[in-house]
Design a protein around this motif. Structure first.
Motif, PDB file in Angstrom:
ATOM      1  N   VAL A  26      -9.022  12.553  -5.841  1.00 26.63           N
ATOM      2  CA  VAL A  26      -8.458  12.524  -4.489  1.00 26.63           C
ATOM      3  C   VAL A  26      -9.488  12.021  -3.486  1.00 26.63           C
ATOM      4  CG1 VAL A  26      -7.513  13.940  -2.631  1.00 26.63           C
ATOM      5  CG2 VAL A  26      -6.782  14.331  -4.982  1.00 26.63           C
ATOM      6  N   PHE A  30      -8.823   8.322  -1.642  1.00 32.21           N
ATOM      7  CA  PHE A  30      -8.528   8.388  -0.206  1.00 32.21           C
ATOM      8  C   PHE A  30      -9.817   8.504   0.606  1.00 32.21           C
ATOM      9  CE2 PHE A  30      -4.873  10.026  -2.506  1.00 32.21           C
ATOM     10  CZ  PHE A  30      -3.833   9.308  -1.953  1.00 32.21           C
ATOM     11  N   MET A  83       2.592  17.524  -3.916  1.00 31.58           N
ATOM     12  CA  MET A  83       1.583  16.468  -3.805  1.00 31.58           C
ATOM     13  C   MET A  83       2.243  15.113  -3.598  1.00 31.58           C
ATOM     14  SD  MET A  83      -1.592  17.485  -6.259  1.00 31.58           S
ATOM     15  CE  MET A  83      -2.772  16.782  -5.111  1.00 31.58           C
ATOM     16  N   ALA A  84       3.397  14.893  -4.225  1.00 30.73           N
ATOM     17  CA  ALA A  84       4.123  13.639  -4.002  1.00 30.73           C
ATOM     18  C   ALA A  84       4.584  13.537  -2.553  1.00 30.73           C
ATOM     19  CB  ALA A  84       5.319  13.557  -4.954  1.00 30.73           C
ATOM     20  N   ALA A  87       1.586  12.708  -0.447  1.00 31.78           N
ATOM     21  CA  ALA A  87       1.223  11.296  -0.637  1.00 31.78           C
ATOM     22  C   ALA A  87       2.169  10.377   0.124  1.00 31.78           C
ATOM     23  CB  ALA A  87       1.232  10.951  -2.127  1.00 31.78           C
ATOM     24  N   TRP A  90       1.215  10.480   3.714  1.00 30.33           N
ATOM     25  CA  TRP A  90       0.024   9.639   3.905  1.00 30.33           C
ATOM     26  C   TRP A  90       0.406   8.167   3.991  1.00 30.33           C
ATOM     27  CZ3 TRP A  90      -2.018   5.669   1.041  1.00 30.33           C
ATOM     28  CH2 TRP A  90      -3.311   5.244   1.388  1.00 30.33           C
ATOM     29  N   LEU A 109      -3.576  17.242   0.230  1.00 31.60           N
ATOM     30  CA  LEU A 109      -3.808  16.837  -1.151  1.00 31.60           C
ATOM     31  C   LEU A 109      -5.018  17.562  -1.736  1.00 31.60           C
ATOM     32  CD1 LEU A 109      -3.151  12.989  -0.920  1.00 31.60           C
ATOM     33  CD2 LEU A 109      -1.770  14.664  -2.163  1.00 31.60           C
ATOM     34  N   LEU A 315      -2.035  13.304 -12.091  1.00 34.66           N
ATOM     35  CA  LEU A 315      -2.262  13.249 -10.648  1.00 34.66           C
ATOM     36  C   LEU A 315      -2.685  11.849 -10.211  1.00 34.66           C
ATOM     37  CD1 LEU A 315      -2.590  14.532  -7.859  1.00 34.66           C
ATOM     38  CD2 LEU A 315      -4.898  15.238  -8.546  1.00 34.66           C
ATOM     39  N   LEU A 319      -0.761   9.431  -7.530  1.00 34.82           N
ATOM     40  CA  LEU A 319      -1.370   8.938  -6.291  1.00 34.82           C
ATOM     41  C   LEU A 319      -1.508   7.421  -6.281  1.00 34.82           C
ATOM     42  CD1 LEU A 319      -4.164  11.622  -5.747  1.00 34.82           C
ATOM     43  CD2 LEU A 319      -1.834  11.570  -4.841  1.00 34.82           C
TER      44      LEU A 319
END
Length: 549
Positions: A26, A30, A83-84, A87, A90, A109, A315, A319
């Motif tokens: 992560v 990012f 988490m989806a 994302a 984001w 995240l 994961l 992402l």
């Protein structure tokens, strides 16, 4: 606490590598968002407190080490769903260059990595330290105009209650000893951000009751606002009573921080009187400890540890989707030049004036193209027109930004004295515009200068890929939608200004100009968009990468 009580379960040695790998993924994927946050902490005193948030969160987690040692971590794939969602937020934030959205999503995240790779029981035991990380996000400057308004309201009311005559206009006011204005540094937002962060930590460490914690956090939010109002009033009084020898210039900020420190110290001393004792730090007996049973973790443990390594891989795959979409959506086009021609707005009885009488330009930063010209009626009534065009927007050049305003608070030529939404009932174009009044020169002008003070009536609205809009959130949502559909992010701001003396009743001159010329304005912007899109299609090159601001 004995050494045996801190001995972690064997599952920790198996689960930690997967957690560290997912966390590193992560941070790496990012990294631009994370570095942008740090950049803001470094340059803005309002958010400098964020530097201490991660160390505090780690310390709070360390305090829970006995509880964590007794748990059996195991991945919980149910958290791939949240988490989806993070994302996706984001991605949408990146498409419209909204720092708050991308940075909240990035922080979420990081937090969600814990329950995803270690399980919900582990995350639940350190829920507050994880949530405390949201104080890393530089957020809240959107309330600054309202805080400045409240500060001005209280200061003027307190001065009048003290027997001092005050003439106020907007955020500026004059008293017999001089003139004052409420600027960003007077809003109190720095005190508010620091107080809420420290107050939340104090409440967590000193209270066990959820009710007491919320009450103290509420006090920590309300007290700095009230303290800032009193601070502003005292600073003006010090300047007034000392003949403007004290509390003027930079030293009034120093007085403000000293006053704020005293208020915060008093708040913590009083709050400590109701502190509740800490719970027993010793872990509960083994038979009562929460175990990482299948029903707790949302997944049954397989005979091997394959799931521990599959989780971070899954994961990364998840992402990669928003990152790939972002590259595809913003990697279209070369940033072709955009041209705007003032001559295209001549017509319907309006002609361009070579020597405009209105000298005003709104403070919009780094448009791809801009045009400013004045147009007059046959009777000689003038309307000043400004167009600022944005394309391939990024953090350094975007239409909707807190830095893009009609008049900056420290502008030497103009001051905004009023603002409101105005509904239009006739003509084409936007149905609602932002109407504002600007004043030229200084509030302290007198005599001949006062007679020469110029007042402007200003209308402002946005053009988002052919759609006229007024509100910022509407412009952001439509911009994100158009970009997701592959229609680009072309947008513009339209600002019209007239001398108040000739504006007519109910802004009649502004209404007349927009009704007569909206079709020409819209055609000019559409033609500029289409011409730039044609150039992009012929020479596709990735646009320059922006930095957060």
């Amino acid at each position: 606490m004995t050494r045996s009580e801190l001995q972690p379960s064997p599952d920790w040695r198996r689960a930690l590598p997967g957690f560290l790998l997912a966390l590193a993924a992560v941070l790496f994927l990012f990294q631009d968002t994370g570095l942008a946050m740090v950049e803001i902490w470094n340059r803005s005193e309002t958010f400098a407190h964020a530097f201490v948030v991660p160390p505090i969160a780690l310390w709070l987690i360390w305090r829970q080490r006995a509880v964590l040692a007794a748990l059996s971590p195991w991945p919980d794939w149910r958290f791939l769903g949240p988490m989806a969602v993070a994302a996706l937020v984001w991605l949408l934030g990146e498409l419209v260059a909204v720092n708050a959205a991308t940075q909240f999503a990035f922080t979420a995240l990081l937090i969600l990595v814990v329950p995803l790779t270690l399980g919900w029981p582990v995350a639940r035991s350190i829920a507050f330290p994880l949530g405390f990380l949201f104080f890393c996000v530089p957020f809240g400057e959107f309330v600054m105009p309202q805080l400045m308004e409240w500060t001005a309201n209280f200061t003027v009311a307190a001065l009048r209650a003290s027997g001092i005559p005050v003439f106020r206009e907007g955020l500026q006011f004059i008293i017999p000893s001089g003139n004052w204005s409420v600027v960003e540094a007077c809003s109190g937002i720095r005190y508010l951000m620091a107080s809420v962060m420290v107050g939340t930590l104090f409440a967590y460490l000193n209270y066990r009751s959820l009710k007491r914690r919320w009450i103290f956090v509420g006090v920590a939010a309300a007290l700095p606002l009230a303290a800032n109002w009193v601070r502003a009033y005292l600073i003006v009084m010090l300047g007034h009573l000392s003949g403007n020898k004290l509390a003027t210039g930079a030293d009034h900020l120093i007085y403000g921080w000293v006053f704020f420190g005293i208020v915060m110290f008093a708040m913590f001393m009083i709050g400590a009187r109701w502190a509740e004792p800490d719970p027993d730090p010793r872990p509960a007996p083994a038979e009562s400890q929460p175990q990482a049973a299948p029903q707790d973790c949302g997944a049954s443990k397989p005979a091997n540890a394959a799931l521990l390594w599959i989780t971070p891989v899954a994961l990364v795959a998840l992402l990669a989707v928003p990152l790939g979409l972002l590259h595809r959506l913003v990697g279209e086009g070369s940033g072709a030049p955009v041209t705007l021609s003032a001559a295209d707005l001549n017509g319907n009885g309006w002609t361009q004036r070579a020597e405009p009488q209105i000298d005003f330009k709104p403070a919009f930063e780094k448009p791809r193209a801009e045009m400013q010209a004045s147009y007059v009626t046959p009777e000689g009534e003038e309307v000043r027109v400004y167009l600022g065009y944005y394309r391939h927007q990024h953090y350094d050049s975007k239409l909707i930004s807190s830095n893009n305003v009609l008049v900056q608070s420290k502008d030497k030529k103009w001051a905004q004295v009023s603002a409101a939404l105005r509904e239009r009932t006739t003509g084409s174009g936007p149905s609602i515009v932002r109407a504002a009044e600007l004043r030229g020169f200084s509030l302290a002008s007198s005599g001949v200068e006062a007679a020469q003070d110029k007042r402007l009536r200003v209308w402002q609205f946005y053009w988002i890929n052919g759609r006229p809009l007024t509100r910022d959130w509407q412009a952001k949502l439509w911009g994100a939608g158009y970009r997701l559909l592959g229609r680009g992010d072309d947008a513009a701001v339209v600002v019209l200004a007239v001398d108040k003396a000739t504006a007519g009743s109910d802004d009649a001159l502004l209404e007349r100009y927009l009704s007569d010329n909206w079709g020409r304005i819209d055609s000019l912007l559409r033609n500029s968009r289409d011409a730039a899109a044609h150039t992009d299609a012929a020479q596709p090159v990735a646009p320059p990468k922006g930095a957060s601001s």
